[in-house]
Design a protein around this motif. Structure first.
Motif, short mmCIF file in Angstrom:
data_model
loop_
_atom_site.label_atom_id
_atom_site.label_comp_id
_atom_site.label_asym_id
_atom_site.label_seq_id
_atom_site.Cartn_x
_atom_site.Cartn_y
_atom_site.Cartn_z
N PHE A 13 0.85 -1.19 0.00
CA PHE A 13 0.00 0.00 0.00
C PHE A 13 0.88 1.24 0.00
O PHE A 13 1.78 1.39 0.81
N VAL A 14 0.63 2.12 -0.94
CA VAL A 14 1.35 3.39 -1.01
C VAL A 14 0.37 4.50 -0.70
O VAL A 14 -0.64 4.64 -1.40
N PRO A 15 0.61 5.24 0.36
CA PRO A 15 -0.34 6.30 0.70
C PRO A 15 -0.39 7.34 -0.40
O PRO A 15 0.61 7.60 -1.08
N PRO A 16 -1.55 7.94 -0.62
CA PRO A 16 -1.65 8.95 -1.66
C PRO A 16 -0.79 10.17 -1.32
O PRO A 16 -0.69 10.56 -0.16
N MET A 17 -0.18 10.74 -2.35
CA MET A 17 0.66 11.92 -2.15
C MET A 17 -0.20 13.17 -2.27
O MET A 17 -1.20 13.18 -2.98
N GLU A 18 0.22 14.19 -1.57
CA GLU A 18 -0.47 15.47 -1.70
C GLU A 18 -0.20 16.02 -3.09
O GLU A 18 0.88 15.81 -3.64
N PRO A 19 -1.17 16.71 -3.67
CA PRO A 19 -0.92 17.26 -5.01
C PRO A 19 0.24 18.25 -4.98
O PRO A 19 0.42 18.99 -4.02
N LEU A 20 1.06 18.21 -6.02
CA LEU A 20 2.19 19.12 -6.11
C LEU A 20 1.69 20.52 -6.39
O LEU A 20 0.79 20.72 -7.20
N THR A 21 2.29 21.47 -5.71
CA THR A 21 1.91 22.85 -5.98
C THR A 21 2.85 23.39 -7.04
O THR A 21 4.06 23.28 -6.92
N ARG A 22 2.28 23.94 -8.06
CA ARG A 22 3.06 24.49 -9.16
C ARG A 22 3.20 25.99 -8.98
O ARG A 22 2.28 26.65 -8.52
N PRO A 23 4.36 26.50 -9.36
CA PRO A 23 4.51 27.96 -9.27
C PRO A 23 3.57 28.61 -10.28
O PRO A 23 3.23 28.01 -11.30
N PRO A 24 3.14 29.82 -10.00
CA PRO A 24 2.23 30.49 -10.95
C PRO A 24 2.92 30.69 -12.29
O PRO A 24 4.13 30.92 -12.36
N LYS A 25 2.15 30.57 -13.36
CA LYS A 25 2.71 30.76 -14.69
C LYS A 25 3.07 32.22 -14.90
O LYS A 25 2.33 33.11 -14.50
N ARG A 26 4.22 32.43 -15.52
CA ARG A 26 4.67 33.80 -15.82
C ARG A 26 4.70 33.97 -17.33
O ARG A 26 5.18 33.11 -18.05
N THR A 27 4.22 35.09 -17.77
CA THR A 27 4.22 35.39 -19.19
C THR A 27 5.39 36.32 -19.50
O THR A 27 5.99 36.91 -18.59
N PRO A 28 5.73 36.48 -20.78
CA PRO A 28 6.78 37.44 -21.13
C PRO A 28 6.46 38.85 -20.64
O PRO A 28 7.36 39.59 -20.23
N THR A 29 5.19 39.22 -20.66
CA THR A 29 4.79 40.54 -20.15
C THR A 29 5.11 40.67 -18.67
O THR A 29 5.59 41.73 -18.22
N ASP A 30 4.86 39.62 -17.90
CA ASP A 30 5.20 39.64 -16.48
C ASP A 30 6.70 39.86 -16.28
O ASP A 30 7.12 40.63 -15.43
N PHE A 31 7.51 39.16 -17.09
CA PHE A 31 8.96 39.33 -16.99
C PHE A 31 9.36 40.76 -17.30
O PHE A 31 10.11 41.39 -16.56
N LEU A 32 8.85 41.30 -18.40
CA LEU A 32 9.23 42.66 -18.80
C LEU A 32 8.81 43.69 -17.77
O LEU A 32 9.56 44.61 -17.47
N ASN A 33 7.62 43.52 -17.21
CA ASN A 33 7.18 44.45 -16.16
C ASN A 33 8.05 44.34 -14.91
O ASN A 33 8.26 45.33 -14.21
N SER A 34 8.59 43.15 -14.66
CA SER A 34 9.41 42.97 -13.45
C SER A 34 10.81 43.55 -13.60
O SER A 34 11.49 43.76 -12.61
#
Length: 100
Positions: A13-34
């Motif tokens: 028996f393998v206990p279920p794993m917690e869902p992986l949290t993914r970092p928020p998606k970044r767009t090229p516009t987000d990069f340029l604004n940063s």
């Protein structure tokens, strides 16, 4: 082999794993604004690099920079106070480490 006891079944028996949290998606516009207000390298289609502080840009990638230095083949060729670059000449924009 058929498992016959409950303890043998629990071994597999393998206990279920917690869902992986993914970092928020970044767009090229987000990069340029940063990176506005930070040191960047702007490479043109001609191979010329401009290094300086990104002041602003628009949707056409027209760029305004401050404290700009022009490099050709890695050699400093000019220094400008302010620089305006037409967007259709831009190959890429990259961040660079702050100057000492």
């Amino acid at each position: 082999r058929v498992l016959g006891t409950l303890s043998e079944c629990l071994f597999f028996f393998v206990p279920p794993m917690e869902p992986l949290t993914r970092p928020p998606k970044r767009t090229p516009t987000d990069f340029l604004n940063s990176v506005i207000g930070r040191p960047v390298v702007v490479k043109l289609n001609s191979g010329v690099d401009y290094r300086g502080i990104l002041a602003c840009l628009d949707g056409y990638m027209n760029i305004a920079m401050e404290q700009t230095e022009e490099y050709r083949n890695g050699v400093l060729t000019n220094k400008y106070g302010d620089c305006f670059i037409r967007g259709n000449n831009v190959l890429y924009i990259s961040t660079m480490k702050r100057r000492a």
